[in-house]
Design a protein around this motif. Structure first.
Motif, short mmCIF file in Angstrom:
data_model
loop_
_atom_site.label_atom_id
_atom_site.label_comp_id
_atom_site.label_asym_id
_atom_site.label_seq_id
_atom_site.Cartn_x
_atom_site.Cartn_y
_atom_site.Cartn_z
N PHE B 40 0.84 -1.20 0.00
CA PHE B 40 0.00 0.00 0.00
C PHE B 40 0.88 1.25 0.00
CE2 PHE B 40 -2.59 -3.43 1.52
CZ PHE B 40 -3.84 -3.19 0.98
N GLY B 41 1.57 1.45 -1.09
CA GLY B 41 2.47 2.60 -1.22
C GLY B 41 1.71 3.91 -1.35
N THR B 42 2.48 4.97 -1.49
CA THR B 42 1.88 6.31 -1.54
C THR B 42 0.80 6.42 -2.61
OG1 THR B 42 4.05 7.13 -0.86
CG2 THR B 42 2.48 8.76 -1.64
N ALA B 43 1.07 5.88 -3.79
CA ALA B 43 0.12 6.01 -4.89
C ALA B 43 -1.17 5.24 -4.60
CB ALA B 43 0.75 5.49 -6.18
N VAL B 44 -1.00 4.05 -4.04
CA VAL B 44 -2.19 3.24 -3.71
C VAL B 44 -3.02 3.94 -2.65
CG1 VAL B 44 -2.97 1.04 -2.72
CG2 VAL B 44 -1.05 1.08 -4.32
N ARG B 45 -2.33 4.47 -1.65
CA ARG B 45 -3.07 5.16 -0.57
C ARG B 45 -3.79 6.38 -1.13
NH1 ARG B 45 1.81 4.55 2.11
NH2 ARG B 45 2.07 6.81 2.29
N ALA B 46 -3.15 7.08 -2.03
CA ALA B 46 -3.75 8.30 -2.58
C ALA B 46 -5.03 7.99 -3.36
CB ALA B 46 -2.74 9.03 -3.48
N VAL B 47 -5.00 6.90 -4.14
CA VAL B 47 -6.21 6.61 -4.93
C VAL B 47 -7.30 5.95 -4.09
CG1 VAL B 47 -4.99 6.42 -7.13
CG2 VAL B 47 -5.38 4.35 -5.75
N THR B 48 -6.91 5.46 -2.93
CA THR B 48 -7.92 4.81 -2.07
C THR B 48 -8.71 5.82 -1.25
OG1 THR B 48 -6.17 3.15 -1.79
CG2 THR B 48 -8.21 2.79 -0.59
N ASN B 49 -8.04 6.92 -0.86
CA ASN B 49 -8.77 7.96 -0.12
C ASN B 49 -9.94 8.44 -0.95
OD1 ASN B 49 -7.10 8.10 2.14
ND2 ASN B 49 -5.72 9.61 1.21
N GLY B 50 -11.09 8.62 -0.32
CA GLY B 50 -12.21 9.15 -1.08
C GLY B 50 -13.55 8.84 -0.47
N VAL B 51 -14.58 9.36 -1.11
CA VAL B 51 -15.95 9.07 -0.71
C VAL B 51 -16.45 7.93 -1.59
CG1 VAL B 51 -18.30 9.98 -0.50
CG2 VAL B 51 -16.32 11.46 0.00
N TYR B 52 -17.02 6.92 -0.96
CA TYR B 52 -17.47 5.73 -1.67
C TYR B 52 -18.97 5.53 -1.48
CZ TYR B 52 -12.61 4.20 -2.31
OH TYR B 52 -11.29 4.11 -2.68
N THR B 53 -19.58 4.96 -2.50
CA THR B 53 -20.98 4.57 -2.40
C THR B 53 -21.03 3.13 -1.90
OG1 THR B 53 -21.48 5.99 -4.27
CG2 THR B 53 -23.13 4.32 -3.70
N VAL B 54 -21.92 2.90 -0.94
CA VAL B 54 -22.03 1.55 -0.37
C VAL B 54 -23.18 0.83 -1.07
CG1 VAL B 54 -22.35 0.21 1.75
CG2 VAL B 54 -21.29 2.48 1.85
N SER B 55 -22.91 -0.33 -1.62
CA SER B 55 -24.02 -1.13 -2.16
C SER B 55 -24.33 -2.23 -1.15
CB SER B 55 -23.71 -1.66 -3.55
OG SER B 55 -22.39 -2.15 -3.62
#
Lengths: 229, 422
Positions: B40-55
Motif C-alpha cells: 500500500f504505497g503512496t500512490a495506492v493510498r492516494a487513490v484509495t482515499n475518497g468518498v465511496y458509495t455503499v451497495s
C-alpha cells in the motif's frame, strides 16, 4: 446502568415490603369472620392505635468483602484481607402494624491489602459508614404465638448513603472519603431475654453501588425497646 | 407460610436483578502494526482515499462512507492504517494492509460507537475496468473505478456479510479541525483504549481526529497529568481501593496504584505531548484547564513542546484552553504571556481582551452566526464544543461557519466533513 439497576432493586424490595405489609393487614376470610365475631361480642369499640415503640439495636460481628477487588500488579508480596469487624446502630419505630421504619448507621471494613513496591511498604484500607433509611418486618404477624419462629424472624431492607473511606500508606498517607448511594438487605432472628431486651442474630448484605463495594456481615445484636407509648 | 414464600421470591428477585451486565466491545482483530506500507504505497493510498458509495452493507453502514489513510510513527518506522467513516450509528472501520502478496487485502474491524456492536472486516481492492471487476494491482487507467469489497462479521460470527464500496469522489479538502474529546474518545464508549491515555492519543487519527483535547490536572506534588474527573472513580480507573480527589495523590502514588480502565497508566502531560509530537500526525492539542491554580508549569511544558514540534518540522499548535474565570485569572497571573497561545471558551469580549486567537463557544448556544462572523472577520479561529449529535454535526458543517468541532464522536465529524460537497 448498574447503578440504576441496583437502585431499581432497592425500590423493588421496598415495594415488596410494602405489599407484604398491606397483605398482612388484610385478614383472611376465616380470620375476618373471627374478628367480626369478637367485635360483635365486644360492646365497646376501641378505636385507639398503639402501642408504638422505639427500638434501639446495636451490634457487631464479622464481615466478608464479597465482590471483586483489584490489587495493583506493581505490588509484590501481597497480603489481602477480605474480613473485617463491623458494628452497627439502628433506631427503629415499631408501630402497631407490621412494617417498621428507622435509620441505620455503623461502620464496616470492606477490605485491605498490604505489600511492597521496590522495597517500600504499602497498605490500602477501605471501609464504609452506611447512613440508611431501613424498613423491616417480621415474617409472622398476627399468627402463631410469641414463640413462633416466623414472628421472631424479620427481614430488613434499606437504601441511602455510604461514606466510603480509603486510606493509602505509601510514600506518605492519603485519606479520602467518597459518598456513594447504596442499599442493604438483612434477615434476623430475635430472642427475648427480658421485658425490654432481646438478642438477635442478623445476616446482612451491604452494597455501596457507585464504588462497587459490597460486604456480607454476620452480627450479634442487642435489641433494646427503649420506650413505648 | 405465605410470608416465607413471598420473602424467598423477593430474595430471588433481588438476586436476579442484581446480576451485573457488563458491556464490552473487545476488538476481534490483532493488528500486526507492521512498519512500512507494504504493497500500500503512496500512490495506492492516494487513490484509495475518497468518498465511496455503499451497495452491499448499506443497511448496516449507510449509503456512503469516507475512506482515509492515517499513519503512526514509531521511531524510524511508520505504520499505515485505513479508516472508514460511516454515517450510521457512529460506525467506523480500522483496517491495515495484510501481507497477502497476490492481492491488496485489508484486515481489521468495524465498530459502532452508539452501542457495543463490533466485528471483523476483510476487504480487497479491486478495479472496475471496462465494466469488468478485477483485482487492483496498483494501476488505475482512465475510466477505471476503484471498488473495495469483502466481508464483515459481527460479535458472534466470522466474516459472513458482504460489503461493497465503489469510489464516488475525492474527500472534501476544505481545511477543518476535527478534534477528539478526552484525547481521542470516551472510555464509556468502549473504545479499545482509555480516555486521556497515551494509547488513545495514538488511536485518535484512526478515529478521524486531526487534533485532540486533553484534560490537564495537577497531582499533589505538582505534576501536570491527564485526567478528566475531579475524583478517582470506577468510571475511569480499575478498582484498587483508592478514591477521592486526584489532587490528593502524588504522581508516584498514582503511577504505582492507578490504572485506567484498559490498563494504561495515567500519563503526565509531557508523556502525552511527547506522543503527539513523536508518534502522530495530529496538528492541534487543546490543553483543557481542569485545575484551579498556577498555570506556569503547564505554560512551560506548552512552550517546550511547541519548540520540539518546530524542531521536528511539525505544524502543531498547542493551545491552553480557558474554560472558566478561574482559568482566566490563572492565565492573567502568568509573569510572561509571550509564546503562550490560548483559546477562550467564554464570551467574545473577554476573548478579544485576552488576545486569544481562538474562540470556542459551547454548541448548545447555537450557531451564533453574527458573533462567529465578527470573530472570524477579526482573524480569529472559531471552534465549537462538545458536539456529539450527528444531525447538528451535519448542520454545523453544512453551514460552513466554524473552523472545527470538538466531539466525542470524531468518526461522525470526519464522515460529515469529508463527504461534504462544497
Amino acid at each position: 446502568m448498574i447503578y440504576r439497576r441496583l437502585q431499581t432493586t432497592s425500590w423493588v424490595v421496598l415495594l415488596l415490603l410494602l405489599s407484604l405489609a398491606v397483605q398482612a393487614q388484610r385478614p383472611s376470610s376465616a380470620r375476618r369472620q373471627r374478628r367480626l365475631q369478637a367485635i360483635e361480642a365486644d360492646t365497646l369499640t376501641d378505636t385507639r392505635r398503639g402501642p408504638y415503640t422505639v427500638v434501639v439495636t446495636a451490634g457487631g460481628g464479622l464481615s466478608y468483602y464479597s465482590t471483586h477487588l483489584g490489587v495493583p500488579a506493581a505490588i509484590e508480596q501481597t497480603r489481602l484481607s477480605r474480613f473485617g469487624t463491623p458494628s452497627s446502630l439502628r433506631v427503629m419505630w415499631y408501630p402497631d402494624h407490621r412494617l417498621r421504619v428507622g435509620l441505620e448507621t455503623g461502620w464496616t471494613t470492606m477490605y485491605s491489602y498490604r505489600g511492597q513496591v521496590a522495597g517500600e511498604n504499602t497498605h490500602v484500607y477501605v471501609s464504609a459508614v452506611p447512613i440508611l433509611v431501613v424498613f423491616s418486618m417480621p415474617l409472622g404477624w398476627l399468627t402463631g404465638t410469641d414463640r413462633s419462629i416466623a414472628r421472631r424472624m424479620a427481614i430488613t431492607a434499606g437504601t441511602g448513603l455510604y461514606v466510603n473511606h480509603s486510606r493509602l500508606d505509601y510514600l506518605g498517607t492519603v485519606m479520602t472519603n467518597t459518598n456513594s448511594l447504596g442499599w442493604m438487605a438483612a434477615a434476623s432472628y430475635t430472642y427475648p431475654i427480658g421485658r425490654r431486651f432481646r438478642i438477635a442474630g442478623e445476616l446482612k448484605w451491604f452494597d455501596a453501588v457507585a464504588v462497587e463495594n459490597a460486604a456480607f456481615t454476620a452480627e450479634l445484636q442487642l435489641v433494646w425497646r427503649a420506650f413505648s407509648w | 407460610m405465605k410470608p416465607v414464600i413471598y420473602s424467598l421470591l423477593g430474595l430471588l428477585l433481588v438476586a436476579s436483578l442484581s446480576c451485573r451486565k457488563t458491556y464490552e466491545a473487545l476488538v476481534p482483530y490483532d493488528f500486526t502494526n507492521l512498519p512500512g506500507s507494504g504493497q500500500f504505497g503512496t500512490a495506492v493510498r492516494a487513490v484509495t482515499n475518497g468518498v465511496y458509495t455503499v451497495s452491499n452493507g448499506a443497511s448496516e453502514f449507510g449509503d456512503q462512507v469516507a475512506l482515509k489513510w492515517t499513519y503512526l510513527h514509531n521511531g524510524a518506522d511508520t505504520s499505515y492504517y485505513l479508516s472508514v467513516f460511516t454515517g450510521k450509528d457512529a460506525a467506523y472501520f480500522n483496517l491495515e494492509g495484510t501481507s497477502q502478496t497476490d492481492s491488496l487485502v485489508l484486515g481489521g474491524y468495524w465498530r459502532k460507537l452508539v452501542n457495543d456492536q463490533i466485528g471483523l472486516a476483510q476487504l480487497t481492492l479491486r478495479v472496475k475496468h471496462q465494466g469488468k471487476l478485477q483485482l487492483y494491482k496498483g494501476q488505475l487507467a482512465p475510466g477505471d473505478t476503484m471498488v473495495i469489497d469483502g466481508l464483515y462479521g459481527d460479535k458472534n460470527s466470522k466474516l459472513s456479510h458482504p460489503i461493497t464500496l465503489t469510489y464516488n469522489r475525492p474527500l472534501n479538502s476544505r481545511p477543518f479541525s476535527i478534534m477528539a474529546h478526552r484525547s481521542g474518545g470516551r472510555t464509556s464508549d468502549l473504545l479499545p483504549a482509555s480516555e486521556n491515555s497515551v494509547e488513545i492519543i495514538k488511536l485518535a487519527s484512526r478515529l478521524g481526529a486531526t487534533g485532540i483535547e486533553v484534560d490537564v490536572r495537577y497531582t499533589k506534588d505538582g505534576v501536570p497529568i491527564l485526567y478528566h474527573d475531579n475524583t478517582l472513580n470506577l468510571r475511569l480507573i480499575q478498582k484498587n481501593g483508592l478514591m477521592g480527589p486526584v489532587e490528593d495523590y502524588t504522581y508516584q502514588q498514582l503511577s504505582t496504584f492507578v490504572r485506567l480502565i484498559n490498563g494504561e497508566k495515567i500519563p503526565t502531560l509531557e508523556e502525552a505531548l511527547e506522543t503527539v509530537v513523536n508518534n502522530t500526525a495530529l496538528n492541534f492539542v487543546w490543553l483543557d484547564t481542569k485545575y484551579i491554580g498556577p498555570m506556569d508549569k503547564v505554560q512551560a511544558i506548552q512552550q517546550k513542546y511547541r519548540q520540539k514540534a518546530l524542531q521536528a518540522g511539525r505544524d502543531l499548535r498547542i493551545i491552553i484552553g480557558l474554560p472558566s474565570t478561574e482559568a482566566v485569572d490563572s492565565y492573567k497571573a502568568l509573569a510572561n504571556k509571550e509564546n503562550t497561545p490560548i483559546l477562550c471558551e467564554l464570551d467574545t469580549a473577554l476573548t478579544r481582551s485576552l488576545g486569544a486567537r481562538i474562540w470556542a463557544p459551547r454548541w448548545t448556544l447555537g450557531p451564533q452566526t453574527a458573533e462567529v462572523q465578527a470573530m472570524k472577520a477579526a482573524g480569529l479561529t472559531v471552534f465549537v464544543w462538545t458536539l456529539d449529535e450527528p444531525e447538528f454535526i451535519r448542520e454545523f458543517i453544512g453551514q460552513n461557519q466554524f473552523d472545527g468541532i470538538l466531539s466525542n464522536y470524531s468518526p461522525v465529524v470526519a464522515f460529515y466533513h469529508y463527504t461534504e460537497q462544497p
